[in-house]
Design a protein around this motif. Structure first.
Motif, short mmCIF file in Angstrom:
data_model
loop_
_atom_site.label_atom_id
_atom_site.label_comp_id
_atom_site.label_asym_id
_atom_site.label_seq_id
_atom_site.Cartn_x
_atom_site.Cartn_y
_atom_site.Cartn_z
N ALA A 168 0.82 -1.21 0.00
CA ALA A 168 0.00 0.00 0.00
C ALA A 168 0.85 1.26 0.00
CB ALA A 168 -0.92 -0.01 1.21
N VAL A 169 2.04 1.18 0.59
CA VAL A 169 2.93 2.34 0.64
C VAL A 169 3.46 2.66 -0.74
CG1 VAL A 169 5.09 3.24 1.59
CG2 VAL A 169 3.54 1.91 3.05
N THR B 173 0.53 10.45 -3.74
CA THR B 173 0.02 10.92 -2.45
C THR B 173 1.03 10.76 -1.32
OG1 THR B 173 -1.00 8.75 -2.04
CG2 THR B 173 -2.36 10.46 -3.10
N LEU B 174 2.17 10.15 -1.61
CA LEU B 174 3.23 9.98 -0.61
C LEU B 174 4.56 10.35 -1.23
CD1 LEU B 174 4.16 8.97 2.20
CD2 LEU B 174 4.38 6.68 1.22
N ASP B 175 5.32 11.20 -0.53
CA ASP B 175 6.63 11.65 -0.98
C ASP B 175 7.63 10.49 -0.86
OD1 ASP B 175 9.05 12.84 -1.49
OD2 ASP B 175 8.82 14.46 -0.02
N PRO B 176 8.26 10.07 -1.96
CA PRO B 176 9.22 8.97 -1.88
C PRO B 176 10.41 9.28 -0.98
CG PRO B 176 9.31 10.03 -4.04
CD PRO B 176 8.10 10.55 -3.35
N ASP B 177 10.78 10.56 -0.86
CA ASP B 177 11.89 10.92 0.03
C ASP B 177 11.53 10.63 1.48
OD1 ASP B 177 13.44 11.75 -2.07
OD2 ASP B 177 12.91 13.86 -1.88
N ARG B 178 10.24 10.78 1.82
CA ARG B 178 9.81 10.47 3.19
C ARG B 178 9.99 8.98 3.47
NH1 ARG B 178 8.22 13.38 7.61
NH2 ARG B 178 6.17 12.40 7.80
N LEU B 179 9.67 8.13 2.50
CA LEU B 179 9.85 6.69 2.69
C LEU B 179 11.32 6.36 2.87
CD1 LEU B 179 8.72 3.84 2.83
CD2 LEU B 179 8.89 3.73 0.32
N THR B 180 12.19 7.00 2.09
CA THR B 180 13.63 6.76 2.21
C THR B 180 14.13 7.13 3.60
OG1 THR B 180 13.98 7.15 -0.16
CG2 THR B 180 15.90 7.36 1.28
N ARG B 181 13.69 8.28 4.09
CA ARG B 181 14.14 8.71 5.42
C ARG B 181 13.51 7.85 6.52
NH1 ARG B 181 13.28 14.02 3.11
NH2 ARG B 181 11.52 14.41 4.50
N TRP B 182 12.26 7.45 6.33
CA TRP B 182 11.62 6.54 7.29
C TRP B 182 12.40 5.24 7.41
CZ3 TRP B 182 9.67 1.65 6.14
CH2 TRP B 182 8.96 1.01 7.16
N ARG B 183 12.77 4.67 6.26
CA ARG B 183 13.49 3.40 6.26
C ARG B 183 14.84 3.56 6.98
NH1 ARG B 183 12.94 2.37 1.29
NH2 ARG B 183 11.24 0.87 1.46
N LYS B 184 15.54 4.67 6.74
CA LYS B 184 16.83 4.89 7.38
C LYS B 184 16.69 5.02 8.90
CE LYS B 184 20.81 8.01 7.47
NZ LYS B 184 21.46 9.21 6.89
N LYS C 272 3.21 5.73 -6.09
CA LYS C 272 2.86 5.75 -7.51
C LYS C 272 1.68 6.67 -7.78
CE LYS C 272 4.59 1.09 -8.46
NZ LYS C 272 4.24 -0.31 -8.87
N ALA C 273 0.77 6.78 -6.80
CA ALA C 273 -0.40 7.65 -6.96
C ALA C 273 -0.07 9.11 -6.69
CB ALA C 273 -1.52 7.19 -6.03
#
Length: 357
Positions: free
Chosen positions: A309-310, A318-329, A315-316
């Motif tokens: 879902a993330v 609605t979520l900044d991919p940079d936020r996911l990168t920083r979340w994962r780190k 892809k839609a």
């Protein structure tokens, strides 16, 4: 010994509340509350309704176990420290992610995260401060300084801000870091600095300031405390080439805010490792936390799994991919730095991850 000229203050004006009163029992009859104002290597200074006192420590007392802002109970005749009350909130961090947590401040209602509108503005670093505040249970507020200098200085001056950035764009980037996050512009030297921060600085409320050196924290403390502050914080400039500040605050201390409330200044933190911050990260990245249960797999890493879902939200758009990168780190860092319980049942001890006992 009590300082003779200190004006009388009610416990409520010092930050006392029902949370602390409810911890008192019959065994505490005759003891009086004090609030820690300074922590030194071998002594503690505290605030009482009658003024500032130096506490008498019991044998083998460890001052490192106390934080500025703590409430303690003492014998009012001797000022001998008897016990510390449970904290409503506590700001702490691990140095290098290992060892015992370093106490920064206790019983803080609002944490002001100070950054300037120039090269110091770093979303990834601000997210670390936000995770710290969330985990501590205190309200985070981002304060943007030097907005008035954007575009006014020469191109080689760090105070001019990043090319193409405006005060509004700095504000928008800060607000996007966490849902419902309060952000305010403030000039630490302006006469209206206290008015800007008044919503968080009422009587009995405690605020603390964190951020890089050179962004105006110490100047802001001086402005909040007013001309009556006993020992003004030393202030310093920044290096023009990279906006990095010189450390000017070397110890934590509690100061009265002019008109009510209390402020704790903290030394600049060049490195802030994330640990013990699971709740803080979940709050910080709420948009990811809320999507995770919708993924097809419970252990989804949000990287490549089908039915994620993330990734669908990215892809839609609605979520900044940079936020996911920083979340994962930060999630990875938090897992690596958070100690675990190890050893036989009934004799378990806390140890850093990867270290067996």
């Amino acid at each position: 010994m009590t300082e003779p000229d200190a004006p009388p203050l009610s416990p409520a004006a010092l930050g006392w509340s029902d949370f602390f009163a409810e911890q008192l029992g019959p065994e505490d009859a005759g003891l009086s509350p004090r609030r820690i104002a300074n922590v030194h290597r071998a002594r503690l200074t505290a605030l009482s309704p009658g003024g500032t006192v130096r506490l008498v420590l019991p044998p083998h007392a460890n001052t490192g176990a106390y934080a500025v802002g703590d409430w303690v109970l003492v014998d009012p005749e001797t000022e001998m420290l008897r016990r510390r009350l449970d904290r409503h909130t506590v700001l702490e961090r691990r140095i290098g992610g290992t060892g015992e947590p370093q106490l920064a401040a206790a019983n803080v209602d609002t944490l002001f995260i100070v950054t300037s509108c120039n090269a110091d503005f770093n979303p990834a670093r601000l997210e670390r401060y936000l995770a710290l505040a969330n985990q501590a249970g205190t309200l985070p507020v981002i304060l943007l300084t030097k907005a008035d200098m954007i575009g006014q200085a020469g191109s080689d001056d760090a105070d001019a801000g990043e090319p193409g950035m405006t005060a509004e764009s700095y504000m928008a980037q800060a607000e996007a870091l966490q849902r419902g996050l309060a952000v305010a512009f403030v000039n630490p030297r302006a006469d209206d600095a206290l008015a800007v921060l008044a919503p968080w600085c009422g009587e009995g409320k405690t605020v603390a300031l964190v951020g890089s050196s050179g962004v105006g924290k110490s100047t802001l403390v001086n402005s909040l405390a007013g001309p009556g502050m006993a020992a003004p914080q030393v202030t310093g400039g920044i290096r023009e080439q990279d906006a990095k500040g010189r450390h000017t605050t070397t110890a934590r201390s509690l100061h009265a805010i002019e008109g009510g409330g209390w402020v704790i200044d903290t030394p600049g933190m060049r490195t802030l490792h994330v640990s013990d911050s699971g709740f803080g990260l979940d709050t910080l990245f709420a948009e990811i936390t809320e999507l995770a249960p919708l993924c097809k797999f419970r252990d989804c890493t949000h990287a490549h799994e089908p039915g994620c879902a993330v990734q669908a939200a990215i892809k839609a758009g609605t979520l900044d991919p940079d936020r996911l990168t920083r979340w994962r780190k930060l999630q990875s860092e938090n897992t690596a730095n958070t100690p675990v319980q190890t050893g036989p049942r009934g004799n378990r001890v806390t140890a850093p991850r990867g270290r067996k006992r």
